[in-house]
Design a protein around this motif. Structure first.
Motif, PDB file in Angstrom:
ATOM      1  N   THR A   1       0.184   4.132   1.037  1.00  0.00           N
ATOM      2  CA  THR A   1       0.080   4.942   2.251  1.00  0.00           C
ATOM      3  C   THR A   1       1.137   4.561   3.266  1.00  0.00           C
TER       4      THR A   1
ATOM      5  N   PHE B   1       5.523   7.667   5.061  1.00  0.00           N
ATOM      6  CA  PHE B   1       4.958   7.182   6.327  1.00  0.00           C
ATOM      7  C   PHE B   1       4.829   8.313   7.351  1.00  0.00           C
TER       8      PHE B   1
ATOM      9  N   GLU C   1      -6.557  -5.814  16.798  1.00  0.00           N
ATOM     10  CA  GLU C   1      -5.547  -4.754  16.835  1.00  0.00           C
ATOM     11  C   GLU C   1      -4.988  -4.569  18.240  1.00  0.00           C
TER      12      GLU C   1
ATOM     13  N   ALA D   1       2.085  -3.552   5.411  1.00  0.00           N
ATOM     14  CA  ALA D   1       2.389  -2.121   5.365  1.00  0.00           C
ATOM     15  C   ALA D   1       3.874  -1.932   5.647  1.00  0.00           C
TER      16      ALA D   1
ATOM     17  N   LYS E   1       0.828   2.639   5.533  1.00  0.00           N
ATOM     18  CA  LYS E   1       0.213   2.432   6.850  1.00  0.00           C
ATOM     19  C   LYS E   1      -0.781   1.277   6.872  1.00  0.00           C
ATOM     20  N   ASP E   2      -1.174   0.795   5.706  1.00  0.00           N
ATOM     21  CA  ASP E   2      -2.179  -0.257   5.632  1.00  0.00           C
ATOM     22  C   ASP E   2      -1.633  -1.471   4.896  1.00  0.00           C
ATOM     23  N   ASP E   3      -2.077  -2.640   5.335  1.00  0.00           N
ATOM     24  CA  ASP E   3      -1.711  -3.866   4.640  1.00  0.00           C
ATOM     25  C   ASP E   3      -2.443  -3.941   3.308  1.00  0.00           C
TER      26      ASP E   3
ATOM     27  N   ASN F   1       0.830  -1.199   0.000  1.00  0.00           N
ATOM     28  CA  ASN F   1       0.000   0.000   0.000  1.00  0.00           C
ATOM     29  C   ASN F   1       0.869   1.255   0.000  1.00  0.00           C
TER      30      ASN F   1
ATOM     31  N   LYS G   1      -9.574  -2.009   5.778  1.00  0.00           N
ATOM     32  CA  LYS G   1      -9.606  -0.842   6.659  1.00  0.00           C
ATOM     33  C   LYS G   1      -8.547   0.137   6.174  1.00  0.00           C
ATOM     34  N   GLU G   2      -8.684   1.406   6.618  1.00  0.00           N
ATOM     35  CA  GLU G   2      -7.728   2.405   6.146  1.00  0.00           C
ATOM     36  C   GLU G   2      -7.164   3.218   7.287  1.00  0.00           C
ATOM     37  N   SER G   3      -6.218   4.085   6.946  1.00  0.00           N
ATOM     38  CA  SER G   3      -5.370   4.718   7.958  1.00  0.00           C
ATOM     39  C   SER G   3      -6.113   5.672   8.875  1.00  0.00           C
ATOM     40  N   TYR G   4      -6.955   6.539   8.306  1.00  0.00           N
ATOM     41  CA  TYR G   4      -7.498   7.647   9.070  1.00  0.00           C
ATOM     42  C   TYR G   4      -8.779   7.298   9.824  1.00  0.00           C
TER      43      TYR G   4
END
Length: 471
Positions: free
Chosen positions: A47, A124, A333, A56, A49-51, A45, A281-284
């Motif tokens: 970003t 990152f 998580e 990630a 930050k995400d798998d 990804n 799912k996403e970062s924010y």
């Protein structure tokens, strides 16, 4: 012979300098970005930050801190060899991601790998960009066309002052003439109150109000549905900056109608699922925003399957499915065996937002199409064809919609007014080269060949004819 040997030696020396120079090239973020886009982005990804297909990459140095830097190079060159050799970190990653194996990049040089590392760390740690703000009158403060209404108000004020001044001057002249002729009843100078009660002034003000009212009515009618800088809240917090910018997704992947039809079309949730079956799912916003997509189409991320007869389920049954998914993700998580108070609050808050966004007075059920708020709109009497501009005219999306790849929240960039379109047609050159659509304009081809014309604009081929847009 001597000269040939000398040339050969110089050639070898020059080659050695180039080789040494390439071996000691300094790693750069720009080089890392190119390598990541071409080699790594397929599985990782952007970003950081995400798998995705792979893990990630953000924070990789901390996870490999216990091992020599060279082990990271070996992992990138041949990960399977490190797994077979029993390297602890390599085995840990394999156990988590198997049977997905990382591709081998044996040709990567150390400076190339370090360039990728620089780019990963930059992405990152980069703060999320702020959406473009709008001014008090709703127009984006990005230097795009702004309203000129204030000019008309200034002109109206100047005209009013001019009328008042001229009327006073006329009265004064009449008074001077009456005095010079010995008139026993000289013209009396009017006060401000008397001035505005004068029939001529009243008639002028009434006329001015009619003109102003007519202008305002026509102007608002023409602009109906268009509002430069318009940036409404959408049911899903979709970021074009992330998708079109960071991830580099082409505009026409989602808006595929732009190249083949009048409308660019809003993509259905099926298009979203092409990627988001893997990215859940996403970062924010964590699971909240993507769960809206899942809930609209009936995809259960916990089982990786679409739910049978989903349209027949009640909102409570849908809630049970997706609150369990949100809760399970939270526990995973946090490494919890059951939800704590914070987790329960997170689940409830996310579901309230999902339910509020996906339902309204006319759509009581959560399931069903996502009701996006339309931003770009033209009057019904205007004909505009996306395919004509994108496929034939080769116009970039950004020319009309702005730098969408930098917009966290999408807004109307251009005024989309008739004058704006006409100005574009006047200055935009038509590219005849290799475009079969324009082969019928033989006279223009001949004029260009003979040098009689240096360019052909859209205006030249009828771009200002009324019936082209209004018929």
């Amino acid at each position: 012979m001597h000269h040939n040997c000398l040339k050969y030696c110089l050639f070898l020396a020059f080659s050695w300098i180039l080789i040494v120079g390439s071996l000691h090239a300094e790693p750069t973020v720009a080089a890392g970005k190119t390598l990541f886009q071409n080699q790594c982005k397929t599985c990782h990804n952007a970003t950081m930050k995400d798998d995705m297909t792979g893990p990630a990459l953000g924070g990789f140095e901390e996870r490999w801190a216990a091992y020599p830097r060279e082990d990271l190079y070996k992992w990138i060159h041949n990960s399977q060899a490190m797994i077979v050799a029993g390297h602890p970190r390599a085995v840990e990653l394999w156990n988590k991601w198997k049977p997905t194996a990382m591709s081998s990049f044996a040709a990567f040089k150390p400076e190339e790998i370090e360039s990728i590392f620089l780019y990963i760390n930059q992405q990152f740690t980069a703060p999320p960009s702020q959406p473009v703000t709008a001014s008090a009158n709703g127009v984006a403060t990005n230097g795009v066309d702004k309203s000129n209404d204030f000019i008309y108000w200034i002109l109206f004020g100047v005209l009013l002052i001019t009328v008042f001044t001229l009327s006073r001057a006329i009265l004064n002249l009449r008074s001077i003439v009456a005095e010079s002729e010995g008139d026993a009843h000289p013209v009396q100078e009017l006060t401000v109150t008397q001035f505005f009660k004068n029939k001529t002034v009243i008639a002028f003000l009434v006329f001015a109000l009619i003109v102003l009212g007519g202008y305002t009515t026509v102007n608002n009618g023409i602009a109906f549905g268009r509002q430069q800088g318009y940036k409404p809240d959408q049911p899903i917090k979709f970021s074009h900056e992330v998708h079109a910018g960071i991830q580099g997704i082409d505009c026409q992947y989602c808006h595929d109608g732009a190249r083949r039809s009048k409308h660019a079309i809003i993509p259905a949730a099926n298009t979203c699922m092409n990627c988001h079956k893997a990215i859940e799912k996403e970062s924010y916003f964590g699971t909240q925003e993507l769960t809206k997509v899942f809930a609209s189409i009936g995809y259960d991320p916990a089982t990786d399957k679409y739910i049978d007869h989903y349209d027949q389920l009640s909102n409570d049954e849908i809630k049970a499915i997706y609150t369990k998914w949100i809760g399970d993700t939270y526990m995973k998580e946090k490494n919890l065996t059951s939800l704590d108070k914070r987790g329960i609050r997170t689940v409830n808050e996310q579901w309230e937002e999902i339910s509020r966004s996906m339902t309204n007075d006319l759509k009581p059920k959560i399931s069903g199409p996502i009701e996006w708020t339309r931003i770009h709109m033209l009057p019904d009497h205007v004909y505009f064809n996306h395919a004509q501009h994108v496929n034939i005219g080769k116009i970039e999306c950004q020319q009309c919609h702005g730098k969408v790849q930098e917009m966290d929240v999408l807004y109307q960039y251009a005024p989309l007014s008739m004058g704006w379109c006409i100005n574009c047609h006047r200055k935009t050159e038509v590219n005849f080269a290799g475009n079969q659509y324009y082969e019928t304009y033989k006279s223009y081809h001949e004029a260009l060949t003979k040098g009689e014309k240096t360019k052909i604009t859209v205006e030249d081929i009828g771009g200002l004819e009324c019936q082209k847009c209004h018929y």
